[in-house]
Design a protein around this motif. Structure first.
Motif, PDB file in Angstrom:
ATOM      1  N   MET A   1      32.657   5.635   5.524  1.00  0.00           N
ATOM      2  CA  MET A   1      31.557   5.334   4.613  1.00  0.00           C
ATOM      3  C   MET A   1      30.664   6.548   4.468  1.00  0.00           C
ATOM      4  SD  MET A   1      28.529   2.481   4.959  1.00  0.00           S
ATOM      5  CE  MET A   1      27.866   3.304   6.411  1.00  0.00           C
ATOM      6  N   ASN A   2      30.508   7.049   3.250  1.00  0.00           N
ATOM      7  CA  ASN A   2      29.589   8.135   2.962  1.00  0.00           C
ATOM      8  C   ASN A   2      28.246   7.566   2.504  1.00  0.00           C
ATOM      9  OD1 ASN A   2      31.508  10.226   3.496  1.00  0.00           O
ATOM     10  ND2 ASN A   2      32.446   9.787   1.509  1.00  0.00           N
ATOM     11  N   THR A   3      27.220   8.384   2.562  1.00  0.00           N
ATOM     12  CA  THR A   3      25.871   7.949   2.196  1.00  0.00           C
ATOM     13  C   THR A   3      25.342   8.843   1.078  1.00  0.00           C
ATOM     14  OG1 THR A   3      25.455   7.227   4.475  1.00  0.00           O
ATOM     15  CG2 THR A   3      23.544   7.512   3.047  1.00  0.00           C
ATOM     16  N   TYR A   4      24.740   8.205   0.054  1.00  0.00           N
ATOM     17  CA  TYR A   4      24.255   8.948  -1.108  1.00  0.00           C
ATOM     18  C   TYR A   4      22.809   8.569  -1.425  1.00  0.00           C
ATOM     19  CZ  TYR A   4      29.121  10.200  -1.798  1.00  0.00           C
ATOM     20  OH  TYR A   4      30.393  10.690  -1.626  1.00  0.00           O
ATOM     21  N   LYS A  46      33.204   2.648  -3.965  1.00  0.00           N
ATOM     22  CA  LYS A  46      32.752   1.301  -3.619  1.00  0.00           C
ATOM     23  C   LYS A  46      32.566   1.205  -2.102  1.00  0.00           C
ATOM     24  CE  LYS A  46      34.089  -3.560  -4.254  1.00  0.00           C
ATOM     25  NZ  LYS A  46      34.078  -3.970  -2.846  1.00  0.00           N
ATOM     26  N   ASP A  47      31.495   0.564  -1.692  1.00  0.00           N
ATOM     27  CA  ASP A  47      31.128   0.332  -0.293  1.00  0.00           C
ATOM     28  C   ASP A  47      30.484   1.531   0.379  1.00  0.00           C
ATOM     29  OD1 ASP A  47      31.955  -2.336  -0.278  1.00  0.00           O
ATOM     30  OD2 ASP A  47      34.001  -1.791   0.262  1.00  0.00           O
ATOM     31  N   THR A  70      28.650  -0.724  -5.258  1.00  0.00           N
ATOM     32  CA  THR A  70      29.617  -1.804  -5.461  1.00  0.00           C
ATOM     33  C   THR A  70      30.676  -1.469  -6.495  1.00  0.00           C
ATOM     34  OG1 THR A  70      28.113  -2.876  -7.036  1.00  0.00           O
ATOM     35  CG2 THR A  70      27.990  -3.587  -4.743  1.00  0.00           C
ATOM     36  N   SER A  71      30.525  -0.330  -7.181  1.00  0.00           N
ATOM     37  CA  SER A  71      31.580   0.151  -8.077  1.00  0.00           C
ATOM     38  C   SER A  71      31.431   1.646  -8.260  1.00  0.00           C
ATOM     39  CB  SER A  71      31.545  -0.555  -9.434  1.00  0.00           C
ATOM     40  OG  SER A  71      30.459  -0.100 -10.212  1.00  0.00           O
ATOM     41  N   ALA A  72      32.550   2.346  -8.369  1.00  0.00           N
ATOM     42  CA  ALA A  72      32.513   3.796  -8.576  1.00  0.00           C
ATOM     43  C   ALA A  72      31.873   4.109  -9.926  1.00  0.00           C
ATOM     44  CB  ALA A  72      33.933   4.358  -8.508  1.00  0.00           C
ATOM     45  N   PRO A  73      31.283   5.301 -10.072  1.00  0.00           N
ATOM     46  CA  PRO A  73      30.607   5.666 -11.333  1.00  0.00           C
ATOM     47  C   PRO A  73      31.540   5.613 -12.538  1.00  0.00           C
ATOM     48  CG  PRO A  73      30.000   7.188  -9.574  1.00  0.00           C
ATOM     49  CD  PRO A  73      31.106   6.341  -9.031  1.00  0.00           C
TER      50      PRO A  73
END
Length: 272
Positions: A1-4, A46-47, A70-73
């Protein structure tokens, strides 16, 4: 899991219903929003973990939300109507905010904290939305944000047993667990509506406070869900039946837990 890190600047985009959304979040609802990305549009997945920071000239500034992607760009019309009319596009990711502060009421996690210690290596004033937060910074942010969000003016009365009961490196895991159990809270709210003719009434004997009755439409579907059996008393994970939850008002919930305790509902209100 990455953080943005996602960015919100009120002068660029006024979030008209922020107060309402923060109010819904404080009542236990996760907030779904589509957020623009100008960085890492091919890496965000996602996630992934997401934080939202309020920038601009207007104080207060700082972190106001945490949640998940919850969804990719995906590309879409630019959020600026004039630019959209000219055919410009932006990338947008769907986000679910599990904690959302209203900066007009709650103090964001301020730059005075973000710019010191283990958080200092991050450039928090980036105008790009969707910037990656290094793992060691993200770990520190989780700990500090968890404490701050629980002490905000709304958070102090909406603090959840799950968050108060645990500390340390498992913070991210436990927040994810809280997210998965959101359906349980929703089920309790639905059960109470069916029992009380669509209303949510505080179950503390001698209280019976009803937000809808006193505040009108702004109070509809607003209540706290309280664990009658503190999660910190459990030695192993176990199921929580709806009977172990109670609908309570903000004042009663604060008094139940004041001083780190978990007082029985039937002994809370003392008649002098």
């Amino acid at each position: 899991m990455n953080t943005y890190l996602f960015v919100w600047n009120p002068k660029r985009w006024p979030w008209q219903d922020l107060a309402l959304r923060a109010n819904e979040n404080a009542a236990g609802k996760h907030i779904q929003e589509q957020w623009s990305c100008s960085a890492n549009i091919k890496k965000i997945r996602k996630d992934d973990r997401a934080f939202l920071i309020k920038l601009g000239s207007e104080e207060p500034k700082g972190i106001i939300a945490s949640g998940w992607v919850t969804s990719a760009p995906e590309p879409g019309p630019h959020w600026d109507e004039d630019k959209a009319a000219q055919g410009e596009i932006m990338y947008f990711a769907d986000c679910e905010w599990e904690r959302l502060l209203n900066p007009k009421i709650d103090l964001p996690l301020p730059f005075s904290i973000l710019e010191i210690g283990k958080l200092a290596p991050m450039h928090w004033s980036s105008q790009s939305s969707g910037v990656s937060i290094r793992q060691e910074v993200a770990d520190e942010l989780e700990t500090i944000w968890g404490k701050h969000a629980g002490k905000s003016s709304l958070g102090s009365v909406f603090a959840d047993d799950e968050i108060e009961a645990y500390e340390g490196e498992e913070k991210v895991f436990l927040i994810r667990h809280r997210k998965r159990e959101q359906w349980l809270r929703n089920a309790k709210l639905q059960q109470s509506r069916q029992k009380d003719g669509g209303r949510l009434v505080c179950e503390v004997p001698g209280c019976g406070f009803d937000f809808l009755k006193y505040y009108g439409e702004i109070g509809r579907d607003f209540a706290h869900v309280h664990h009658l059996k503190p999660l910190c008393d459990r030695t192993v994970p176990s199921a929580t039946p709806l009977e172990d939850l109670a609908i309570v008002c903000a004042n009663c919930h604060a008094m139940i837990h004041r001083g780190g305790k978990c007082r029985p509902l039937n002994q809370l209100i003392q008649r002098l």
